[in-house]
Design an enzyme around this catalytic site. Structure first.
Site, short mmCIF file in Angstrom:
data_model
loop_
_atom_site.label_atom_id
_atom_site.label_comp_id
_atom_site.label_asym_id
_atom_site.label_seq_id
_atom_site.Cartn_x
_atom_site.Cartn_y
_atom_site.Cartn_z
N HIS A 12 0.77 -1.04 0.05
CA HIS A 12 -0.21 -0.04 -0.02
C HIS A 12 0.87 1.18 -0.13
CE1 HIS A 12 -0.01 -0.20 4.67
NE2 HIS A 12 1.15 0.61 4.14
N HIS A 59 -2.23 4.87 9.65
CA HIS A 59 -0.62 5.08 9.74
C HIS A 59 -0.70 6.49 10.76
CE1 HIS A 59 -0.35 2.61 6.36
NE2 HIS A 59 1.02 2.49 6.72
N HIS A 193 9.77 -3.89 4.41
CA HIS A 193 10.32 -2.67 4.38
C HIS A 193 10.68 -2.13 5.70
CE1 HIS A 193 6.04 -1.96 4.70
NE2 HIS A 193 6.07 -0.66 4.73
N GLU A 240 3.58 -5.17 8.88
CA GLU A 240 2.12 -5.14 8.41
C GLU A 240 1.67 -6.52 7.61
OE1 GLU A 240 2.57 -0.42 6.89
OE2 GLU A 240 2.87 -1.87 5.60
#
Ligand code: DHB
Ligand code: FE
Length: 291
Positions: A12, A59, A193, A240
């Site tokens: 995303h 977030h 990431h 995530e």
């Protein structure tokens, strides 16, 4: 009764949203990434569900350190794209499905999972970028969407195991809804990431591809991976990926295995795509159909 027809998994990254909004998808940096979703956009046109149950993470946009729900279900009639600092993305507002969302909340809470019920919430890139990747730039999203936010930002975060079990409870909830709705469940975020600290920029292709393999073939075993392994191997934001286990836990083969009749509904792999890099992130994408 409602049924889950397919699950979709995708990263995303916010820069993907910016590339779409600013007309840069054809640039050399972005072109290979968007090519990997062409087939998916066609598939979604041919297989548009009545509702998308979209698992994502906020977030620090709708929520902050003031309030940190582990699992939050959006029960509102609509959700506005959030302003994350550069103005709201120029994308359609998200139409919810309050009736199905309220039913899922009732059922899942009765199955002993604590959900926070959210009647007003703006939705950030975690939700809008997957919709843009799968739908392009329509005037309106193709169907109502139920946002389901998972805390993977502030520790303690839920385990993969709990996410996998929650997916099974969501399946039961959807299948007990008294309307013949075709529902897709999407698991978003990931893949490897890390956005900060000495390991910023970390990408782990071997981990990501092993995660794909196991998510498809043996999600039960994958659900036992401890959260520290995600952080060590996939980076701090790689956590995530536990959200993908919610979507996978809602598939028919998992229910079959739990009911002692494995092998009846092996999901069909429609599409698998992996690309590095997009901003700081390895992008992964899968579509699995129930058979
Ligand atoms: C990036 C990735 C994310 O998952 C996110 O939430 C923010 C930024 C990035 O790669 O830039
Ligand atoms: Fe993120």
């Amino acid at each position: 009764m409602a049924r889950i027809s397919a699950s979709v998994y995708t990263s995303h990254v916010p820069a993907i949203g910016a590339a779409i909004d600013l007309g840069k998808t054809g640039e050399p940096y972005w072109q290979p990434l968007f090519k990997g979703y062409e087939r998916s956009r066609q598939w979604l046109k041919e297989n548009t569900p009545d509702v998308i149950f979209l698992v994502y993470n906020d977030h620090a946009t709708a929520f902050s350190l003031d309030m940190i729900p582990t699992f939050a279900i959006g029960t509102a009639a609509e959700f506005t794209p959030a302003d994350e600092g550069w103005g709201p993305r120029p994308v359609p507002k998200v139409i919810g499905h309050p009736e199905l969302a309220a039913h899922i909340a009732q059922s899942v809470i009765q199955q002993d999972f604590d959900l926070t019920i959210v009647n007003r919430m703006d939705v950030d890139h975690g939700l809008t970028v997957p919709l843009s990747l799968m739908c392009g730039q329509p005037q309106a999203w193709p169907c109502p969407v139920i946002p389901f936010a998972v805390n993977v930002v502030q520790y303690p975060v839920p385990s993969g195991r709990r996410c996998f079990m929650l997916g099974q409870a969501i399946r039961k909830a959807i299948e007990s809804y008294d309307q013949p709705l075709n529902v897709q469940i999407w698991g978003t975020g990931g893949m490897s990431h890390q956005l900060q600290g000495p390991r910023a920029g970390l990408i782990n292709r071997a981990f990501d591809n092993a995660f794909f393999d196991q998510l498809i073939a043996d999600p039960e075993a994958l659900s036992n991976k401890p959260h520290i392994d995600y952080v060590r191997e996939a980076g701090s934001e790689g956590i995530e990926l536990v959200m993908w286990l919610i979507a996978r836990g809602a598939m028919a083969d998992v229910a079959d295995a739990a009911n002692g009749v494995p092998g009846r509904h092996v999901p069909k792999l429609v599409h698998r795509f992996y690309h590095v890099p997009a901003s700081n992130t390895a992008v992964g994408h899968l579509i699995l159909e129930n058979t």
